[in-house]
Design a protein around this motif. Sequence first.
Motif, PDB file in Angstrom:
ATOM      1  N   ASP A 144      94.302  96.127  85.695  1.00  0.00           N
ATOM      2  CA  ASP A 144      94.972  95.307  86.701  1.00  0.00           C
ATOM      3  C   ASP A 144      96.480  95.424  86.533  1.00  0.00           C
ATOM      4  N   SER A 145      97.218  94.830  87.449  1.00  0.00           N
ATOM      5  CA  SER A 145      98.671  94.978  87.459  1.00  0.00           C
ATOM      6  C   SER A 145      99.328  94.349  86.235  1.00  0.00           C
ATOM      7  N   GLU A 146      98.821  93.202  85.779  1.00  0.00           N
ATOM      8  CA  GLU A 146      99.411  92.554  84.610  1.00  0.00           C
ATOM      9  C   GLU A 146      99.255  93.430  83.369  1.00  0.00           C
ATOM     10  N   MET A 147      98.098  94.068  83.255  1.00  0.00           N
ATOM     11  CA  MET A 147      97.886  94.988  82.143  1.00  0.00           C
ATOM     12  C   MET A 147      98.846  96.165  82.247  1.00  0.00           C
ATOM     13  N   GLY A 148      99.009  96.696  83.457  1.00  0.00           N
ATOM     14  CA  GLY A 148      99.934  97.797  83.661  1.00  0.00           C
ATOM     15  C   GLY A 148     101.349  97.417  83.269  1.00  0.00           C
ATOM     16  N   ILE A 149     101.775  96.222  83.641  1.00  0.00           N
ATOM     17  CA  ILE A 149     103.121  95.749  83.299  1.00  0.00           C
ATOM     18  C   ILE A 149     103.298  95.666  81.788  1.00  0.00           C
ATOM     19  N   ARG A 150     102.312  95.102  81.097  1.00  0.00           N
ATOM     20  CA  ARG A 150     102.417  94.960  79.647  1.00  0.00           C
ATOM     21  C   ARG A 150     102.459  96.321  78.955  1.00  0.00           C
ATOM     22  N   ILE A 151     101.641  97.262  79.434  1.00  0.00           N
ATOM     23  CA  ILE A 151     101.628  98.594  78.827  1.00  0.00           C
ATOM     24  C   ILE A 151     102.948  99.312  79.106  1.00  0.00           C
ATOM     25  N   GLY A 152     103.463  99.192  80.324  1.00  0.00           N
ATOM     26  CA  GLY A 152     104.744  99.811  80.646  1.00  0.00           C
ATOM     27  C   GLY A 152     105.863  99.291  79.767  1.00  0.00           C
ATOM     28  N   ARG A 153     105.904  97.985  79.565  1.00  0.00           N
ATOM     29  CA  ARG A 153     106.927  97.389  78.694  1.00  0.00           C
ATOM     30  C   ARG A 153     106.757  97.845  77.254  1.00  0.00           C
ATOM     31  N   CYS A 154     105.511  97.950  76.826  1.00  0.00           N
ATOM     32  CA  CYS A 154     105.223  98.368  75.450  1.00  0.00           C
ATOM     33  C   CYS A 154     105.730  99.785  75.198  1.00  0.00           C
ATOM     34  N   ILE A 155     105.382 100.714  76.072  1.00  0.00           N
ATOM     35  CA  ILE A 155     105.815 102.107  75.895  1.00  0.00           C
ATOM     36  C   ILE A 155     107.338 102.195  75.930  1.00  0.00           C
ATOM     37  N   ALA A 156     107.951 101.444  76.837  1.00  0.00           N
ATOM     38  CA  ALA A 156     109.411 101.456  76.945  1.00  0.00           C
ATOM     39  C   ALA A 156     110.074 100.963  75.663  1.00  0.00           C
ATOM     40  N   ALA A 157     109.457  99.982  74.999  1.00  0.00           N
ATOM     41  CA  ALA A 157     110.032  99.461  73.758  1.00  0.00           C
ATOM     42  C   ALA A 157     110.099 100.548  72.690  1.00  0.00           C
ATOM     43  N   PHE A 158     109.081 101.408  72.641  1.00  0.00           N
ATOM     44  CA  PHE A 158     109.092 102.530  71.699  1.00  0.00           C
ATOM     45  C   PHE A 158     110.129 103.571  72.116  1.00  0.00           C
ATOM     46  N   HIS A 159     110.138 103.914  73.390  1.00  0.00           N
ATOM     47  CA  HIS A 159     111.065 104.937  73.875  1.00  0.00           C
ATOM     48  C   HIS A 159     112.514 104.502  73.720  1.00  0.00           C
ATOM     49  N   ALA A 160     112.785 103.217  73.907  1.00  0.00           N
ATOM     50  CA  ALA A 160     114.152 102.719  73.768  1.00  0.00           C
ATOM     51  C   ALA A 160     114.676 102.915  72.351  1.00  0.00           C
ATOM     52  N   ARG A 161     113.759 102.971  71.384  1.00  0.00           N
ATOM     53  CA  ARG A 161     114.132 103.189  69.986  1.00  0.00           C
ATOM     54  C   ARG A 161     113.991 104.655  69.583  1.00  0.00           C
ATOM     55  N   GLY A 162     113.724 105.512  70.558  1.00  0.00           N
ATOM     56  CA  GLY A 162     113.621 106.939  70.279  1.00  0.00           C
ATOM     57  C   GLY A 162     112.344 107.331  69.565  1.00  0.00           C
ATOM     58  N   ILE A 163     111.270 106.558  69.748  1.00  0.00           N
ATOM     59  CA  ILE A 163     110.000 106.858  69.081  1.00  0.00           C
ATOM     60  C   ILE A 163     109.113 107.669  70.010  1.00  0.00           C
ATOM     61  N   TRP A 164     108.802 108.874  69.574  1.00  0.00           N
ATOM     62  CA  TRP A 164     107.966 109.798  70.346  1.00  0.00           C
ATOM     63  C   TRP A 164     106.542 109.785  69.801  1.00  0.00           C
ATOM     64  N   HIS A 165     105.586 109.520  70.678  1.00  0.00           N
ATOM     65  CA  HIS A 165     104.169 109.578  70.325  1.00  0.00           C
ATOM     66  C   HIS A 165     103.653 110.948  70.724  1.00  0.00           C
ATOM     67  N   ALA A 166     103.088 111.680  69.771  1.00  0.00           N
ATOM     68  CA  ALA A 166     102.691 113.068  70.029  1.00  0.00           C
ATOM     69  C   ALA A 166     101.478 113.189  70.942  1.00  0.00           C
ATOM     70  N   ASP A 167     100.680 112.128  71.052  1.00  0.00           N
ATOM     71  CA  ASP A 167      99.448 112.212  71.847  1.00  0.00           C
ATOM     72  C   ASP A 167      99.190 110.881  72.548  1.00  0.00           C
ATOM     73  N   LEU A 168     100.090 110.526  73.456  1.00  0.00           N
ATOM     74  CA  LEU A 168      99.956 109.258  74.168  1.00  0.00           C
ATOM     75  C   LEU A 168      98.908 109.405  75.266  1.00  0.00           C
ATOM     76  N   HIS A 228     101.547 101.931  89.391  1.00  0.00           N
ATOM     77  CA  HIS A 228     102.902 101.651  89.863  1.00  0.00           C
ATOM     78  C   HIS A 228     103.519 100.444  89.148  1.00  0.00           C
ATOM     79  N   PRO A 229     102.775  99.355  88.901  1.00  0.00           N
ATOM     80  CA  PRO A 229     103.338  98.266  88.093  1.00  0.00           C
ATOM     81  C   PRO A 229     103.713  98.721  86.682  1.00  0.00           C
ATOM     82  N   LEU A 230     102.910  99.628  86.108  1.00  0.00           N
ATOM     83  CA  LEU A 230     103.229 100.160  84.782  1.00  0.00           C
ATOM     84  C   LEU A 230     104.569 100.897  84.820  1.00  0.00           C
ATOM     85  N   LEU A 231     104.739 101.773  85.818  1.00  0.00           N
ATOM     86  CA  LEU A 231     105.986 102.534  85.921  1.00  0.00           C
ATOM     87  C   LEU A 231     107.188 101.624  86.144  1.00  0.00           C
ATOM     88  N   ALA A 232     107.040 100.654  87.033  1.00  0.00           N
ATOM     89  CA  ALA A 232     108.154  99.755  87.340  1.00  0.00           C
ATOM     90  C   ALA A 232     108.568  98.970  86.100  1.00  0.00           C
TER      91      ALA A 232
END
Length: 255
Positions: A144-168, A228-232
């Motif tokens: 659902d959209s709320e799950m997408g939002i939470r996952i998008g924010r989660c991935i962004a938190a890693f990327h903002a710190r320069g953390i690369w996941h080799a197999d996301l 789309h909610p995940l990306l936003a």
Amino acid sequence: MIQTKLQPTATGAILFDTAVAPLADEAWFDAAAWRARGVLGAAGRGQALFVDLPFGPCVLRHYRRGGLMARMNADNYLWIGAKRTRAFREFRLLAELHDAGLPVPVPVAARYQRDGLRYRADLITRQVLNSMTLAQRLAAQSLDSEMGIRIGRCIAAFHARGIWHADLNAHNVLLDASDQPILIDFDRGRRRRADYHWQQANIDRLRRSLLKLGANAGDSAFEQGFWHPLLAAYHATLGDNTSVSVDASGNGGLA
């Protein structure tokens, strides 16, 4: 904060969190014994085992190769020093991420066993109880959209710190009992200089895995209701003030 200790063994060494025990025990890593005893479950390419250690439920994962290489060499890696073993590198990265407050499994212990110019390795992490992978949630048609939002924010938190996941991929995103996302399996993961190209490649890899597992590209329930909610949320969390464009394939880019 995770406090680590290095304990030599007859064939290698164990790196572990001293909060769980004053001394590490090689029996923790004995997959054959756990299977004979009756493990709580198994999952993943390397058949990670859910085991009940004296300090709580954990996941034991043996490092295995994937793809064609696995047919010739299933679990041996070239020895280039203890610090550069797969298990020690992942343990230290997880400890760093956990101490920084990022949602990852808590590392417990890592071991390598050396044989000349080769080594084998294992990692133990705390089990995330009552969790499901994103792949399982997709199979249950419970995105659902709320799950997408939470996952998008989660991935962004890693990327903002320069953390690369080799197999996301969808198997490496967990949702806990409160539907909070946790990223798992940081084998070969590392810190990188922030760059749009590798960050976007991570997002694209996650989308491809969802489509491979049965998500329907172009279907509004998936695209509008989850992707789309995940990306936003992802771009908003990165602090991107430009608009997010979504092309015909559903990939998100910067307008």
